[in-house]
Design an enzyme around this catalytic site. Structure first.
Site, short mmCIF file in Angstrom:
data_model
loop_
_atom_site.label_atom_id
_atom_site.label_comp_id
_atom_site.label_asym_id
_atom_site.label_seq_id
_atom_site.Cartn_x
_atom_site.Cartn_y
_atom_site.Cartn_z
N ASP A 29 0.87 -1.17 0.00
CA ASP A 29 0.00 0.00 0.00
C ASP A 29 0.91 1.21 0.00
OD1 ASP A 29 -2.74 1.28 0.54
OD2 ASP A 29 -1.50 2.13 2.12
N GLU A 54 -1.63 -1.35 -5.72
CA GLU A 54 -2.86 -0.76 -6.21
C GLU A 54 -2.56 -0.07 -7.55
OE1 GLU A 54 -3.80 2.67 -3.49
OE2 GLU A 54 -1.94 1.97 -2.60
N CYS A 58 -12.15 -4.71 5.96
CA CYS A 58 -11.39 -5.55 6.88
C CYS A 58 -10.91 -6.79 6.12
CB CYS A 58 -12.26 -5.95 8.06
SG CYS A 58 -11.54 -7.29 9.04
N CYS A 75 -12.80 -10.18 7.72
CA CYS A 75 -14.22 -10.49 7.56
C CYS A 75 -14.88 -9.71 6.43
CB CYS A 75 -14.96 -10.22 8.88
SG CYS A 75 -15.10 -8.46 9.24
N CYS A 116 -11.79 -3.89 14.30
CA CYS A 116 -12.89 -4.10 13.35
C CYS A 116 -14.17 -4.42 14.10
CB CYS A 116 -12.53 -5.23 12.39
SG CYS A 116 -13.92 -5.70 11.34
N CYS A 131 -15.42 -8.26 13.25
CA CYS A 131 -14.82 -9.50 13.75
C CYS A 131 -13.90 -9.27 14.93
CB CYS A 131 -14.06 -10.21 12.64
SG CYS A 131 -12.60 -9.29 12.09
N ASP A 135 -3.12 0.86 7.06
CA ASP A 135 -2.35 0.67 5.83
C ASP A 135 -1.94 -0.79 5.61
OD1 ASP A 135 -2.65 3.34 5.47
OD2 ASP A 135 -0.63 3.89 6.12
#
Ligand SMILES: [Zn+2]
Length: 404
Positions: free
Chosen positions: A212, A297, A348, A351, A366, A369, A376
């Site tokens: 990332d 990305e 996430c 999940c 999160c 979960c 990042d």
């Protein structure tokens, strides 16, 4: 002559070899600083001036032909007038004929780009005349055979029309020399050699990683939780830029002090660009060595908008880093995959729960979960999950998964 069916193994072997070298070779650029004497610098300037004049004249000729007769001139038509130019205008004798051909080729490329944009309905932007300072390089297109010669173990380079110029090869030149471009950047001169090199494949590697392109202070964050910062010296040089720029803006116009201040700012910019490039090279080299597949990305889609809004000034650097990474991976036989970054920063990785969070929230739990996540690192893991991973060296199309 043998019959048609009589192809020897040797012929096939040679054919395969010739094809192989076509896929296998790649081009690599080597940029070195030139140290011309004062008279040589004047000759370099004059060469630039003559090339710029020729460029503008060729552009004018094309415009006129099109406006008056509705015809487009071609590269070959324009190239044919070069010998005449060189006999009638003596100053052009001092410029290598292929350097002049390359000028015509540049005009041709400008027009090709123009016609392509017209065809695609983009804003065409008619090819423009080059003003002083807007034309800063000239190219020997067949430097391997004519016009350019390295001398004295690479301490000097002989340039047609200029003479033997001091050069500093801070890293060795590799491969077969194809083209050489002499370039002015501010008050410095450089030569860029483009060479054909054989790729050096690294042994296969099954390791995969997602990256990332991080928010400050991280340059990038990996799916394994490694956080890479830009080096200190680079941050220091950048910190010096703002005061230097302020000091420049305070100096009186056309004063000597302003001139000095402008030189300082330009030198800093150059230093920063060099340090950044160096950092990108080292980091890319390390990642390519460590991992068989690297997923990032795709900046060309949404990522760019996101990066402009959220990540600010670093984005120009990322494009450079990604191109160096792609190049080094290709050279080493490793794989780089660009994936659609949609929602990678919101979801996430465990999940799939998706939530928009303000930028300053770095670490969170999160609600779906209960996983404890670094934003990042989670994004890098999502990026990795977007790509299908397999053995290195195999191109696998990356599916566009709907959400995560
Ligand atoms: Zn979760």
């Amino acid at each position: 002559m043998g019959s048609a069916g009589n192809i020897s193994a040797g012929v096939i072997e040679r054919y395969i070899e010739s094809q192989r070298s076509q896929w296998m070779t790649m081009r690599k650029a080597f940029k070195y600083r030139l140290y011309p004497t004062k008279p040589q610098a004047r000759d370099l300037e004059r060469t630039l001036f003559l090339c710029r004049q020729l460029y503008n004249a060729a552009l004018q000729e094309r415009r006129d032909a099109y406006r008056k007769a509705g015809v487009s001139l071609t590269y070959y038509q324009q190239k044919r007038s070069l010998p005449e130019i060189r006999t009638e205008l003596l100053e052009y004798k001092g410029v290598h004929s292929q350097v002049l051909q390359n000028v015509i080729e540049r005009v041709d490329l400008a027009f090709q780009g123009f016609f392509r944009r017209v065809k695609h309905g983009e804003n065409p932007g008619y090819p423009r005349f080059k003003g002083q300072g807007r034309y800063d390089s000239f190219t020997f297109p067949q430097a391997g055979t004519t016009g350019v010669k390295l001398q004295k173990d690479g301490k000097r380079v002989l340039l047609y029309g200029i003479g033997s110029v001091k050069v500093k090869l801070h890293r060795p030149l590799e491969g077969r020399l194809k083209t050489a471009t002499v370039k002015r950047e501010a008050e410095h001169w450089y030569i860029v050699f483009v060479c054909e090199v054989e790729p050096k494949p690294l042994p296969p590697n099954e390791e995969t990683i997602g990256i990332d392109l991080g928010t400050n202070p991280h340059f990038l964050v990996t799916s394994e939780g490694e956080m890479v910062e830009a080096p200190r010296y680079f941050q220091k040089a950048q910190a010096k830029l703002a005061p230097a720029q302020r000091s420049l803006s305070r100096k009186k116009r056309s004063s000597n002090r302003r001139k000095e201040a402008r030189k300082r700012v330009a030198a800093l910019h150059r230093k920063i660009a060099n340090q950044r490039r160096d950092f990108h090279h080292k980091l890319a080299r390390r990642l390519v060595k460590q991992y068989g597949t690297i997923v990032h990305e795709n900046l060309n889609i949404e990522g760019l908008a996101r990066s402009c809004a959220a990540k600010g000034v670093q984005d120009a650097g990322w494009a450079q880093f990604l191109s160096i990474l792609a190049y080094k991976a290709a050279e080493a036989g490793r794989r780089v995959i660009a994936v659609d970054p949609k929602y990678t920063s919101q979801a996430c990785p465990t999940c799939g729960h998706r939530e928009r969070r303000p930028l300053w929230v770095r670490v969170y739990t999160c609600p779906g979960c209960g996983a404890h996540l670094h934003r990042d690192v989670a994004a890098a893991q999502n990026v990795l999950a977007r790509a299908w991973t397999g053995p290195s060296g195999v191109a696998i199309p990356c599916p566009r998964s709907p959400g995560l």
